[in-house]
Design a protein around this motif. Structure first.
Motif, PDB file in Angstrom:
ATOM      1  N   SER A  80       0.855  -1.186   0.000  1.00  0.00           N
ATOM      2  CA  SER A  80       0.000   0.000   0.000  1.00  0.00           C
ATOM      3  C   SER A  80       0.893   1.239   0.000  1.00  0.00           C
ATOM      4  O   SER A  80       2.127   1.147   0.070  1.00  0.00           O
ATOM      5  CB  SER A  80      -0.893  -0.002   1.239  1.00  0.00           C
ATOM      6  OG  SER A  80      -0.116   0.242   2.391  1.00  0.00           O
ATOM      7  N   SER A  81       0.281   2.400  -0.031  1.00  0.00           N
ATOM      8  CA  SER A  81       1.051   3.647   0.001  1.00  0.00           C
ATOM      9  C   SER A  81       1.794   3.819   1.326  1.00  0.00           C
ATOM     10  O   SER A  81       2.759   4.559   1.409  1.00  0.00           O
ATOM     11  CB  SER A  81       0.127   4.839  -0.241  1.00  0.00           C
ATOM     12  OG  SER A  81      -0.865   4.889   0.770  1.00  0.00           O
ATOM     13  N   LYS A  82       1.358   3.110   2.366  1.00  0.00           N
ATOM     14  CA  LYS A  82       2.013   3.172   3.680  1.00  0.00           C
ATOM     15  C   LYS A  82       3.064   2.083   3.844  1.00  0.00           C
ATOM     16  O   LYS A  82       3.554   1.838   4.940  1.00  0.00           O
ATOM     17  CB  LYS A  82       0.978   3.047   4.786  1.00  0.00           C
ATOM     18  CG  LYS A  82       0.004   4.203   4.796  1.00  0.00           C
ATOM     19  CD  LYS A  82      -1.043   4.022   5.871  1.00  0.00           C
ATOM     20  CE  LYS A  82      -2.030   5.169   5.812  1.00  0.00           C
ATOM     21  NZ  LYS A  82      -3.103   5.003   6.791  1.00  0.00           N
ATOM     22  N   LYS A  83       3.404   1.419   2.740  1.00  0.00           N
ATOM     23  CA  LYS A  83       4.418   0.350   2.726  1.00  0.00           C
ATOM     24  C   LYS A  83       4.023  -0.859   3.577  1.00  0.00           C
ATOM     25  O   LYS A  83       4.865  -1.559   4.119  1.00  0.00           O
ATOM     26  CB  LYS A  83       5.793   0.883   3.163  1.00  0.00           C
ATOM     27  CG  LYS A  83       6.276   2.068   2.362  1.00  0.00           C
ATOM     28  CD  LYS A  83       6.470   1.710   0.920  1.00  0.00           C
ATOM     29  CE  LYS A  83       7.006   2.917   0.156  1.00  0.00           C
ATOM     30  NZ  LYS A  83       6.565   2.990  -1.198  1.00  0.00           N
ATOM     31  N   THR A  84       2.727  -1.101   3.700  1.00  0.00           N
ATOM     32  CA  THR A  84       2.229  -2.295   4.372  1.00  0.00           C
ATOM     33  C   THR A  84       1.663  -3.237   3.314  1.00  0.00           C
ATOM     34  O   THR A  84       1.328  -2.789   2.217  1.00  0.00           O
ATOM     35  CB  THR A  84       1.140  -1.949   5.403  1.00  0.00           C
ATOM     36  OG1 THR A  84       0.063  -1.288   4.725  1.00  0.00           O
ATOM     37  CG2 THR A  84       1.685  -1.039   6.503  1.00  0.00           C
ATOM     38  N   PRO A  85       1.551  -4.530   3.596  1.00  0.00           N
ATOM     39  CA  PRO A  85       1.005  -5.453   2.593  1.00  0.00           C
ATOM     40  C   PRO A  85      -0.392  -5.032   2.146  1.00  0.00           C
ATOM     41  O   PRO A  85      -1.256  -4.713   2.975  1.00  0.00           O
ATOM     42  CB  PRO A  85       0.958  -6.785   3.333  1.00  0.00           C
ATOM     43  CG  PRO A  85       1.979  -6.663   4.398  1.00  0.00           C
ATOM     44  CD  PRO A  85       1.962  -5.222   4.815  1.00  0.00           C
ATOM     45  N   LYS A  86      -0.597  -4.971   0.848  1.00  0.00           N
ATOM     46  CA  LYS A  86      -1.878  -4.545   0.302  1.00  0.00           C
ATOM     47  C   LYS A  86      -2.886  -5.691   0.229  1.00  0.00           C
ATOM     48  O   LYS A  86      -4.076  -5.498   0.407  1.00  0.00           O
ATOM     49  CB  LYS A  86      -1.673  -3.965  -1.096  1.00  0.00           C
ATOM     50  CG  LYS A  86      -2.923  -3.428  -1.733  1.00  0.00           C
ATOM     51  CD  LYS A  86      -2.615  -2.817  -3.085  1.00  0.00           C
ATOM     52  CE  LYS A  86      -3.782  -1.987  -3.534  1.00  0.00           C
ATOM     53  NZ  LYS A  86      -3.428  -0.609  -3.774  1.00  0.00           N
ATOM     54  N   CYS A  87      -2.392  -6.878  -0.031  1.00  0.00           N
ATOM     55  CA  CYS A  87      -3.272  -8.004  -0.327  1.00  0.00           C
ATOM     56  C   CYS A  87      -3.561  -8.834   0.929  1.00  0.00           C
ATOM     57  O   CYS A  87      -2.664  -9.129   1.699  1.00  0.00           O
ATOM     58  CB  CYS A  87      -2.642  -8.889  -1.384  1.00  0.00           C
ATOM     59  SG  CYS A  87      -2.165  -7.964  -2.870  1.00  0.00           S
ATOM     60  N   PRO A  88      -4.849  -9.203   1.105  1.00  0.00           N
ATOM     61  CA  PRO A  88      -5.223 -10.000   2.282  1.00  0.00           C
ATOM     62  C   PRO A  88      -4.764 -11.447   2.185  1.00  0.00           C
ATOM     63  O   PRO A  88      -4.492 -11.959   1.160  1.00  0.00           O
ATOM     64  CB  PRO A  88      -6.749  -9.919   2.290  1.00  0.00           C
ATOM     65  CG  PRO A  88      -7.134  -9.630   0.893  1.00  0.00           C
ATOM     66  CD  PRO A  88      -5.999  -8.883   0.284  1.00  0.00           C
TER      67      PRO A  88
END
Length: 88
Positions: A80-88
């Motif tokens: 994501s834009s926050k550098k966290t995993p985007k996909c569940p």
């Protein structure tokens, strides 16, 4: 004249709503895979939304309801834009 106008308006409304639903739908592959992936999620709508984005981009979804992301490296590596995993 009023009944004809009302009938035409209702038909137009039904036609446009069904058209929008078809154009907003994802692929059958992604929909079925994400349904399985998100079956135990606490927030189903959000899980299905992000899973659909990731599936369309990567053309794969890891098996099971959690983890197993090594089976699909693209899915695993999307952030994501926050550098966290985007996909569940």
């Amino acid at each position: 004249m009023k009944p004809l106008t009302a009938t035409l308006a209702i038909l137009l409304l039904l036609f446009t709503s069904s058209f929008l639903q078809v154009t907003m739908a994802g692929s059958a592959f992604c929909d079925s895979k994400c349904k399985v992936r998100c079956s135990k999620a606490g927030v189903q709508k959000r899980c299905l939304y992000f899973c659909g984005i990731c599936c369309e981009k990567c053309h794969c979804v890891p098996p099971g309801t959690y983890g197993n992301k090594d089976a699909c490296p693209c899915y695993r590596d999307l952030l994501s834009s926050k550098k966290t995993p985007k996909c569940p």
